[in-house]
Design a protein around this motif. Structure first.
Motif, mmCIF file in Angstrom:
data_model
loop_
_atom_site.group_PDB
_atom_site.id
_atom_site.type_symbol
_atom_site.label_atom_id
_atom_site.label_comp_id
_atom_site.label_asym_id
_atom_site.label_seq_id
_atom_site.Cartn_x
_atom_site.Cartn_y
_atom_site.Cartn_z
ATOM 1 N N HIS A 154 0.791 -1.244 0.065
ATOM 2 C CA HIS A 154 0.175 0.068 0.017
ATOM 3 C C HIS A 154 1.039 1.122 -0.049
ATOM 4 C CE1 HIS A 154 -3.458 2.533 0.459
ATOM 5 N NE2 HIS A 154 -2.956 3.180 1.469
ATOM 6 N N VAL A 155 0.750 2.042 -1.294
ATOM 7 C CA VAL A 155 1.758 3.253 -1.223
ATOM 8 C C VAL A 155 0.889 4.362 -0.411
ATOM 9 C CG1 VAL A 155 2.811 4.828 -2.888
ATOM 10 C CG2 VAL A 155 2.673 2.380 -3.381
ATOM 11 N N GLU A 156 1.716 4.830 0.531
ATOM 12 C CA GLU A 156 1.272 6.085 1.315
ATOM 13 C C GLU A 156 1.806 7.053 0.530
ATOM 14 O OE1 GLU A 156 -0.840 6.002 3.885
ATOM 15 O OE2 GLU A 156 -0.862 4.041 4.398
ATOM 16 N N THR A 157 0.682 7.991 0.300
ATOM 17 C CA THR A 157 1.209 9.398 -0.358
ATOM 18 C C THR A 157 0.116 10.579 -0.285
ATOM 19 O OG1 THR A 157 1.655 10.315 -2.389
ATOM 20 C CG2 THR A 157 0.195 8.565 -2.532
ATOM 21 N N GLU A 158 0.532 11.923 -0.317
ATOM 22 C CA GLU A 158 -0.396 12.790 -0.177
ATOM 23 C C GLU A 158 -1.047 13.036 -1.323
ATOM 24 O OE1 GLU A 158 1.790 16.263 1.397
ATOM 25 O OE2 GLU A 158 2.245 15.106 3.419
ATOM 26 N N GLU A 159 -0.522 12.752 -2.443
ATOM 27 C CA GLU A 159 -1.249 13.112 -3.787
ATOM 28 C C GLU A 159 -2.156 11.727 -3.928
ATOM 29 O OE1 GLU A 159 1.754 13.213 -6.787
ATOM 30 O OE2 GLU A 159 2.766 15.053 -5.467
ATOM 31 N N LYS A 160 -3.336 12.218 -4.969
ATOM 32 C CA LYS A 160 -4.024 11.373 -5.169
ATOM 33 C C LYS A 160 -3.657 10.295 -6.371
ATOM 34 C CE LYS A 160 -7.897 8.966 -4.897
ATOM 35 N NZ LYS A 160 -8.492 8.235 -3.729
ATOM 36 N N VAL A 161 -3.102 9.009 -6.124
ATOM 37 C CA VAL A 161 -2.567 8.383 -7.143
ATOM 38 C C VAL A 161 -3.339 6.785 -7.166
ATOM 39 C CG1 VAL A 161 -0.301 9.196 -6.734
ATOM 40 C CG2 VAL A 161 -0.852 7.173 -5.479
ATOM 41 N N GLU A 162 -3.122 6.505 -8.389
ATOM 42 C CA GLU A 162 -3.871 5.065 -8.484
ATOM 43 C C GLU A 162 -2.913 3.957 -7.907
ATOM 44 O OE1 GLU A 162 -6.328 3.103 -12.071
ATOM 45 O OE2 GLU A 162 -4.058 3.423 -12.725
ATOM 46 N N GLN A 163 -3.558 3.193 -6.852
ATOM 47 C CA GLN A 163 -2.659 2.621 -6.137
ATOM 48 C C GLN A 163 -2.168 1.197 -6.937
ATOM 49 O OE1 GLN A 163 -1.716 2.188 -3.020
ATOM 50 N NE2 GLN A 163 -2.545 4.062 -2.376
ATOM 51 N N PRO A 164 -0.989 0.792 -6.740
ATOM 52 C CA PRO A 164 -0.569 -0.243 -7.560
ATOM 53 C C PRO A 164 -1.212 -1.470 -7.399
ATOM 54 C CG PRO A 164 1.360 0.844 -6.723
ATOM 55 C CD PRO A 164 0.197 1.273 -6.040
ATOM 56 N N LEU A 165 -1.761 -1.734 -5.999
ATOM 57 C CA LEU A 165 -2.496 -3.197 -5.824
ATOM 58 C C LEU A 165 -3.906 -2.968 -6.621
ATOM 59 C CD1 LEU A 165 -2.719 -5.657 -4.270
ATOM 60 C CD2 LEU A 165 -3.516 -4.285 -2.288
#
Length: 584
Positions: A279-290
């Motif tokens: 689970h990628v934690e980021t402040e930006e809204k990104v499409e999660q790899p999972l």
């Protein structure tokens, strides 16, 4: 103590198969005054515990002593750090074992542990028995929490861990050590990410790893990928997962055989470990790899569900993939829900099973209050309720309901959580609550304690909220049947360990429906010889009075119910004139 925990420095090539088997499962030889003893692994664990107690008393003195002993074992000249004699591997191993034993109490030490990690880096493992490397890896893994506050020391141990991942002799220890460090020190992994991922990929492709070791490596991969930029994460996922999904695709499209089924289970189970940790934690809204991974592989899961819906091992892992996909992605998984729920419903219609109920519970609780998902949630719940009620009707007519105890446990656990957390799904969702209540009464005949707990939990929450949720008519209509079933269980059939479970239901009725409970108890217990010929009318009257008096103290009520049960079963003397009512 170091001497007593030491392995025997003997060649076991001449041992019998029995001796090797005994040794492999953790037994070892200790010689005292020329007398040889075979000692179990418990002996060494006891010594490890004693080391921990010693550290509580000695603290820094013990670390100084162990550091000195390790240098002596490595035959190091303290002035130049160079080994001057042949190293006895047993002496090195036993000191490392002692360091590992006291790891739990050394979270903040910053003098001797950095020296230990530097020393481990310099040990000539290729010249020593593999047990030294195994113990060194265990010791490193034991200090994973310590590395969180001392990340500069990770560079000393990662070369050892990563170089041994594909080594079949020590891969269990190395994969465990890697998993511990990746779990506890995730935020410090970026400088080592490429090396970890490449070494992990080589290990997975080597064919030397056992099933559990592959799972641990995949978990570590997920932890490392989660701290990388999304584009790099996707690059690595494409490289690492491509062989697994290609193989899984071939297996899914092949005709099921025992070996193919086993391979499918293995592949799915390894993916579960990745889904737990990625689970990628980021402040930006990104499409999660999972999310991307699950979207691309959903057709594959559909094929597996259709072919293996009756195989509990495959379904357990497929359900785990869905469950951890949902819990890891949370709101990000919404694009997957429609496809996921179609697969869930298809499987449950074909074969009702507890694993699917766990996934359904996760989804309904997580998204039960989402207005845009209300229709989908209600449709899912309708399907589960209808299929389960049909199953109960089918199996109860042949007195085989106990065969589905695990499903009923999962079903009522689901309902109890919904009533407690998202009650509107049941109360305003067009669900036949009367049928659910009657099904719960029917399920109280089962002897399985965990199932009884789940059923009772549903009944308690349902009864407690029934007046506020406009379900009072259900309780008032079928409450007497519920009390009848409870009394029959207490008097004759139920395991004595379930008395507290029924006490919870009685307490809920007494709080919300005291007048009804009084009427039901008096009516039912007025029958001669019910629920047992061993209890007198006077004892029944005292039981009713004692029960109705307790509306808050669960412990007292359970004591009253237990005494009633023991009298009914002849365990307490029948000539007792009264029940014990005053517990003050």
């Amino acid at each position: 103590m170091l001497r007593k925990s030491m392995y025997p420095a003997i060649d076991n090539s001449s041992w019998s198969l029995d001796d090797k088997e005994v040794f492999r499962y953790g037994f070892y030889i200790i010689s005292v005054k020329n007398i040889t003893f075979w000692c179990s692994r418990c002996y060494r664990l006891d010594i490890a515990d004693t080391f921990m107690y010693c550290y509580v008393i000695l603290n820094i003195e013990m670390l100084d002593l162990l550091n000195t002993k390790l240098n002596e074992a490595l035959k190091k000249d303290c002035t130049n750090g160079i080994s001057s004699h042949a190293i006895q591997w047993t002496e090195v191993e036993t000191v490392l074992h002692a360091f590992g034993a006291i790891a739990e109490g050394l979270e903040y030490e910053n003098v001797y542990l950095p020296k230990l990690m530097q020393t481990i880096k310099d040990i000539p493992f290729n010249e020593l028995n593999s047990k030294v490397m195994t113990t060194a890896l265990h010791t490193v893994g034991a200090y994973s929490e310590w590395f969180l506050d001392h990340p500069e020391n990770l560079g000393h141990v990662f070369p050892l861990i990563l170089s041994t991942l594909a080594n079949a002799e020590v891969s269990t220890s190395s994969t465990m050590s890697l998993k511990n460090i990746c779990h506890d020190c995730q935020k410090h992994l970026v400088p080592y990410a490429d090396h970890i991922l490449m070494s992990a990929q080589v290990a997975l492709l080597s064919g030397n790893l056992e099933f559990a070791e592959c799972r641990r490596i995949m978990y570590s991969i997920g932890k490392v990928l989660s701290v990388l930029p999304v584009d790099r994460t996707m690059e690595y996922l494409n490289i690492i997962l491509a062989p697994s999904f290609e193989e899984l695709h071939k297996l899914a499209n092949a005709e099921p055989t025992p070996s193919i089924t086993s391979s499918v289970v293995t592949r799915l189970s390894v993916l579960v470990s990745l889904f737990i940790s990625l689970h990628v934690e980021t402040e930006e809204k990104v499409e999660q790899p999972l999310l991307v991974v699950m979207q691309n592989t959903m057709p594959l899961y559909r094929i597996i569900a259709e072919k293996y819906c009756r195989n509990p091992d495959v379904m357990e892992d497929l359900s785990a993939i869905f469950k951890y996909g949902v819990t890891t992605l949370k709101d990000d998984c919404k694009p997957l829900l429609n496809d996921m729920l179609q697969i869930i419903v298809t499987i449950y219609r074909e074969v009702p099973q507890a694993n699917i109920l766990v996934v359904a519970k996760t989804i309904l609780i997580l998204f039960g209050r989402e207005d845009e998902l209300t229709s989908m949630n209600q449709q899912l719940l309708h399907e589960i309720v209808n299929v389960t009620l049909q199953m109960c009707a089918q199996y109860s007519t042949t007195n085989q309901l106990s065969e589905k105890a695990d499903v009923l446990e999962g079903f009522f656990s689901l309902l109890a959580n919904l009533v407690k957390k998202v009650p509107h799904l049941i109360n305003r969702g067009g669900i036949d609550t009367s049928a659910l209540f009657q099904c719960a009464i029917l399920a109280l005949v089962l002897p399985e304690i965990q199932t009884l707990k789940a059923v009772a939990s549903f009944l308690v929450h349902f009864i407690s909220q029934s007046r506020e949720s406009s379900q009072a008519d259900v309780v008032q209509t079928f409450g007497e049947s519920l009390v009848l079933r409870i009394l029959m269980n207490l008097g004759t059939t139920a395991p004595r360990s379930s008395v507290d479970i029924f006490g919870d239901v009685i307490l809920a009725l007494n709080k919300k429906y005291c007048d009804n409970l009084s009427r039901w108890l008096n009516s039912l217990l007025a029958q001669e010889g019910f629920p047992s010929s061993r209890i007198s009318n006077q004892q029944k009257e005292n039981f009713i009075k004692s029960v109705l008096r307790e509306k808050a103290n669960k412990r007292k009520l359970c004591d009253i119910v237990l005494e009633f049960t023991l009298i009914c079963r002849g365990i307490l003397k029948q000539n007792m004139d009264t029940l014990t009512c005053d517990y003050s």
